[in-house]
Scaffold this motif. Structure first.
Motif, PDB file in Angstrom:
ATOM      1  N   LYS A  90      43.581   2.093  10.492  1.00  0.00           N
ATOM      2  CA  LYS A  90      43.012   1.196   9.564  1.00  0.00           C
ATOM      3  C   LYS A  90      43.500  -0.178   9.630  1.00  0.00           C
ATOM      4  O   LYS A  90      42.549  -1.110   9.995  1.00  0.00           O
ATOM      5  CB  LYS A  90      43.036   1.773   8.068  1.00  0.00           C
ATOM      6  CG  LYS A  90      42.254   1.016   7.125  1.00  0.00           C
ATOM      7  CD  LYS A  90      42.081   1.533   5.595  1.00  0.00           C
ATOM      8  CE  LYS A  90      41.507   0.635   4.804  1.00  0.00           C
ATOM      9  NZ  LYS A  90      41.724   1.001   3.447  1.00  0.00           N
ATOM     10  N   GLN A  91      44.750  -0.664   9.430  1.00  0.00           N
ATOM     11  CA  GLN A  91      45.121  -1.887   9.514  1.00  0.00           C
ATOM     12  C   GLN A  91      44.828  -2.617  10.818  1.00  0.00           C
ATOM     13  O   GLN A  91      44.800  -3.858  10.954  1.00  0.00           O
ATOM     14  CB  GLN A  91      46.668  -1.922   9.212  1.00  0.00           C
ATOM     15  CG  GLN A  91      47.067  -1.736   7.832  1.00  0.00           C
ATOM     16  CD  GLN A  91      46.703  -2.702   6.780  1.00  0.00           C
ATOM     17  OE1 GLN A  91      46.604  -4.028   7.216  1.00  0.00           O
ATOM     18  NE2 GLN A  91      45.896  -2.108   5.916  1.00  0.00           N
ATOM     19  N   LYS A  92      45.116  -1.747  12.026  1.00  0.00           N
ATOM     20  CA  LYS A  92      44.803  -2.492  13.306  1.00  0.00           C
ATOM     21  C   LYS A  92      43.364  -2.854  13.162  1.00  0.00           C
ATOM     22  O   LYS A  92      43.084  -3.875  13.972  1.00  0.00           O
ATOM     23  CB  LYS A  92      45.119  -1.356  14.184  1.00  0.00           C
ATOM     24  CG  LYS A  92      45.035  -1.810  15.724  1.00  0.00           C
ATOM     25  CD  LYS A  92      45.744  -0.743  16.595  1.00  0.00           C
ATOM     26  CE  LYS A  92      45.124  -1.085  17.988  1.00  0.00           C
ATOM     27  NZ  LYS A  92      45.525   0.236  18.869  1.00  0.00           N
ATOM     28  N   LEU A  94      41.407  -3.652  11.022  1.00  0.00           N
ATOM     29  CA  LEU A  94      41.149  -4.697  10.064  1.00  0.00           C
ATOM     30  C   LEU A  94      41.711  -6.175  10.457  1.00  0.00           C
ATOM     31  O   LEU A  94      41.011  -7.127  10.348  1.00  0.00           O
ATOM     32  CB  LEU A  94      41.732  -4.415   8.684  1.00  0.00           C
ATOM     33  CG  LEU A  94      40.971  -3.610   7.602  1.00  0.00           C
ATOM     34  CD1 LEU A  94      41.872  -3.314   6.418  1.00  0.00           C
ATOM     35  CD2 LEU A  94      39.788  -4.091   7.226  1.00  0.00           C
ATOM     36  N   HIS A  95      42.877  -5.838  11.334  1.00  0.00           N
ATOM     37  CA  HIS A  95      43.389  -7.109  11.696  1.00  0.00           C
ATOM     38  C   HIS A  95      42.434  -7.571  12.890  1.00  0.00           C
ATOM     39  O   HIS A  95      42.343  -8.806  12.878  1.00  0.00           O
ATOM     40  CB  HIS A  95      44.795  -6.829  12.085  1.00  0.00           C
ATOM     41  CG  HIS A  95      45.721  -6.808  11.096  1.00  0.00           C
ATOM     42  ND1 HIS A  95      45.963  -5.942  10.198  1.00  0.00           N
ATOM     43  CD2 HIS A  95      46.583  -7.780  10.561  1.00  0.00           C
ATOM     44  CE1 HIS A  95      46.680  -6.337   9.368  1.00  0.00           C
ATOM     45  NE2 HIS A  95      47.063  -7.500   9.456  1.00  0.00           N
ATOM     46  N   LEU A  96      41.862  -6.738  13.782  1.00  0.00           N
ATOM     47  CA  LEU A  96      40.906  -7.080  14.701  1.00  0.00           C
ATOM     48  C   LEU A  96      39.855  -7.831  14.240  1.00  0.00           C
ATOM     49  O   LEU A  96      39.340  -9.064  14.866  1.00  0.00           O
ATOM     50  CB  LEU A  96      40.574  -5.964  15.537  1.00  0.00           C
ATOM     51  CG  LEU A  96      39.899  -6.170  16.997  1.00  0.00           C
ATOM     52  CD1 LEU A  96      40.685  -7.309  17.876  1.00  0.00           C
ATOM     53  CD2 LEU A  96      39.477  -4.823  17.521  1.00  0.00           C
ATOM     54  N   ILE A  97      39.350  -7.314  13.174  1.00  0.00           N
ATOM     55  CA  ILE A  97      38.055  -8.011  12.732  1.00  0.00           C
ATOM     56  C   ILE A  97      38.366  -9.420  11.971  1.00  0.00           C
ATOM     57  O   ILE A  97      37.540 -10.423  12.039  1.00  0.00           O
ATOM     58  CB  ILE A  97      37.359  -6.886  11.469  1.00  0.00           C
ATOM     59  CG1 ILE A  97      36.958  -6.041  12.074  1.00  0.00           C
ATOM     60  CG2 ILE A  97      36.457  -7.856  10.645  1.00  0.00           C
ATOM     61  CD1 ILE A  97      36.502  -4.704  11.040  1.00  0.00           C
ATOM     62  N   HIS A 132      47.992 -13.036  11.649  1.00  0.00           N
ATOM     63  CA  HIS A 132      47.002 -11.786  12.060  1.00  0.00           C
ATOM     64  C   HIS A 132      47.375 -11.160  13.480  1.00  0.00           C
ATOM     65  O   HIS A 132      47.532  -9.992  13.744  1.00  0.00           O
ATOM     66  CB  HIS A 132      45.710 -11.998  11.780  1.00  0.00           C
ATOM     67  CG  HIS A 132      45.416 -11.877  10.281  1.00  0.00           C
ATOM     68  ND1 HIS A 132      44.571 -12.787   9.788  1.00  0.00           N
ATOM     69  CD2 HIS A 132      45.736 -10.980   9.328  1.00  0.00           C
ATOM     70  CE1 HIS A 132      44.402 -12.543   8.561  1.00  0.00           C
ATOM     71  NE2 HIS A 132      45.115 -11.544   8.032  1.00  0.00           N
ATOM     72  N   TRP A 133      47.358 -11.911  14.451  1.00  0.00           N
ATOM     73  CA  TRP A 133      47.846 -11.905  15.954  1.00  0.00           C
ATOM     74  C   TRP A 133      49.090 -10.867  16.080  1.00  0.00           C
ATOM     75  O   TRP A 133      49.258  -9.925  16.490  1.00  0.00           O
ATOM     76  CB  TRP A 133      47.908 -12.899  16.785  1.00  0.00           C
ATOM     77  CG  TRP A 133      47.997 -12.561  18.131  1.00  0.00           C
ATOM     78  CD1 TRP A 133      49.398 -13.273  18.833  1.00  0.00           C
ATOM     79  CD2 TRP A 133      47.517 -11.998  18.999  1.00  0.00           C
ATOM     80  NE1 TRP A 133      49.335 -12.470  20.148  1.00  0.00           N
ATOM     81  CE2 TRP A 133      48.263 -11.680  20.207  1.00  0.00           C
ATOM     82  CE3 TRP A 133      46.300 -11.114  19.085  1.00  0.00           C
ATOM     83  CZ2 TRP A 133      47.763 -11.111  21.542  1.00  0.00           C
ATOM     84  CZ3 TRP A 133      45.973 -10.388  20.196  1.00  0.00           C
ATOM     85  CH2 TRP A 133      46.713 -10.301  21.576  1.00  0.00           C
ATOM     86  N   ARG A 134      50.050 -11.604  15.312  1.00  0.00           N
ATOM     87  CA  ARG A 134      51.433 -11.021  15.283  1.00  0.00           C
ATOM     88  C   ARG A 134      51.432  -9.529  14.594  1.00  0.00           C
ATOM     89  O   ARG A 134      52.178  -8.654  15.367  1.00  0.00           O
ATOM     90  CB  ARG A 134      52.431 -11.858  14.726  1.00  0.00           C
ATOM     91  CG  ARG A 134      52.935 -12.993  15.599  1.00  0.00           C
ATOM     92  CD  ARG A 134      53.890 -13.952  14.749  1.00  0.00           C
ATOM     93  NE  ARG A 134      53.949 -15.412  15.458  1.00  0.00           N
ATOM     94  CZ  ARG A 134      54.978 -15.905  15.904  1.00  0.00           C
ATOM     95  NH1 ARG A 134      56.149 -14.987  15.751  1.00  0.00           N
ATOM     96  NH2 ARG A 134      55.153 -17.068  16.420  1.00  0.00           N
ATOM     97  N   ALA A 135      50.731  -9.656  13.571  1.00  0.00           N
ATOM     98  CA  ALA A 135      50.829  -8.343  12.789  1.00  0.00           C
ATOM     99  C   ALA A 135      50.065  -7.272  13.698  1.00  0.00           C
ATOM    100  O   ALA A 135      50.334  -6.035  13.679  1.00  0.00           O
ATOM    101  CB  ALA A 135      50.032  -8.371  11.290  1.00  0.00           C
ATOM    102  N   TRP A 136      48.912  -7.683  14.234  1.00  0.00           N
ATOM    103  CA  TRP A 136      48.169  -6.642  15.024  1.00  0.00           C
ATOM    104  C   TRP A 136      49.080  -6.155  16.307  1.00  0.00           C
ATOM    105  O   TRP A 136      48.910  -4.984  16.635  1.00  0.00           O
ATOM    106  CB  TRP A 136      46.761  -7.381  15.524  1.00  0.00           C
ATOM    107  CG  TRP A 136      46.148  -6.562  16.407  1.00  0.00           C
ATOM    108  CD1 TRP A 136      45.228  -5.440  15.984  1.00  0.00           C
ATOM    109  CD2 TRP A 136      45.925  -6.228  17.943  1.00  0.00           C
ATOM    110  NE1 TRP A 136      44.401  -4.774  16.816  1.00  0.00           N
ATOM    111  CE2 TRP A 136      44.921  -5.300  17.985  1.00  0.00           C
ATOM    112  CE3 TRP A 136      46.400  -6.928  18.856  1.00  0.00           C
ATOM    113  CZ2 TRP A 136      44.423  -5.011  19.385  1.00  0.00           C
ATOM    114  CZ3 TRP A 136      46.121  -6.725  20.103  1.00  0.00           C
ATOM    115  CH2 TRP A 136      45.251  -5.481  20.462  1.00  0.00           C
TER     116      TRP A 136
END
Length: 192
Positions: A90-92, A94-97, A132-136
């Motif tokens: 789900k987090q992946k 959301l981060h892409l969106i 967000h890129w680093r988190a993804w």
């Protein structure tokens, strides 16, 4: 590396790390002022969001094959593994969106350059995209690691208090958690 996967007071799972992470630095002196102002704005995000983003971004730097995640131990292992895998997926997504939306807004932030002073909107947006890129990328790395779930009795006491809605016991439990893990910000992540 150690992480926490715990319910907050709203009964939503939070993934966070007690170790601080700093956003990348600007490489050119003229961008330094803009970058510092953008970092100030980023640090205004709620603690529960900021610490989760930082924990996920730290995955990019870890060389450990196994990640220890502190949990309450309230759920059976198979259910916990499913819940954690679903949480990461789900987090992946959301981060892409978020990344797609922020990238679409980036050209519009160039219009703010017409205003006097540094373009803080562009700087904040660029820093948000970077975060967000680093988190993804961190989520993708975490999905490939061996996870060692480690139950802790204080986290169990916290989750039982949350499930039974005993808000009068929150400060005492959070204080003990803060001392046990030497992490004073845990109250801001789980409760405030």
């Amino acid at each position: 590396m150690e992480l926490f996967f715990v319910l907050d007071h709203r009964e939503k799972y939070r993934l966070f790390s007690p170790y601080s992470f700093q956003p990348a630095q600007a490489r050119f002196p003229r961008w330094q002022i803009l970058w510092n102002k953008a970092k100030e704005k980023l640090l205004l995000l709620p603690s529960r969001v900021l610490y989760q983003e930082q924990a996920l971004a730290q995955m990019n730097k870890t060389q450990d094959d196994q990640i220890t995640i502190f949990i309450s131990g309230r759920l059976p292992p198979e259910k916990l593994h499913r819940k954690f895998a679903f949480f990461l997926q789900k987090q992946k997504s959301l981060h892409l969106i978020y990344l797609i939306g922020e990238i679409l807004l980036l050209p519009l932030s160039g219009l703010a350059a017409l205003l006097p002073g540094p373009n803080i909107f562009f700087g904040f947006l660029a820093l948000l995209i970077d975060t967000h890129w680093r988190a993804w990328r961190g989520i993708k790395i975490l999905q490939g690691k061996k996870i060692n779930f480690k139950p802790h009795r204080l986290l169990l006491a916290w989750e039982e208090a949350v499930k039974s809605q005993q808000s009068q016991t929150y400060p005492q439990i959070l204080s003990r958690l803060s001392q046990a893990f030497n992490f004073p910000q845990i109250a801001r992540i789980l409760w405030k």
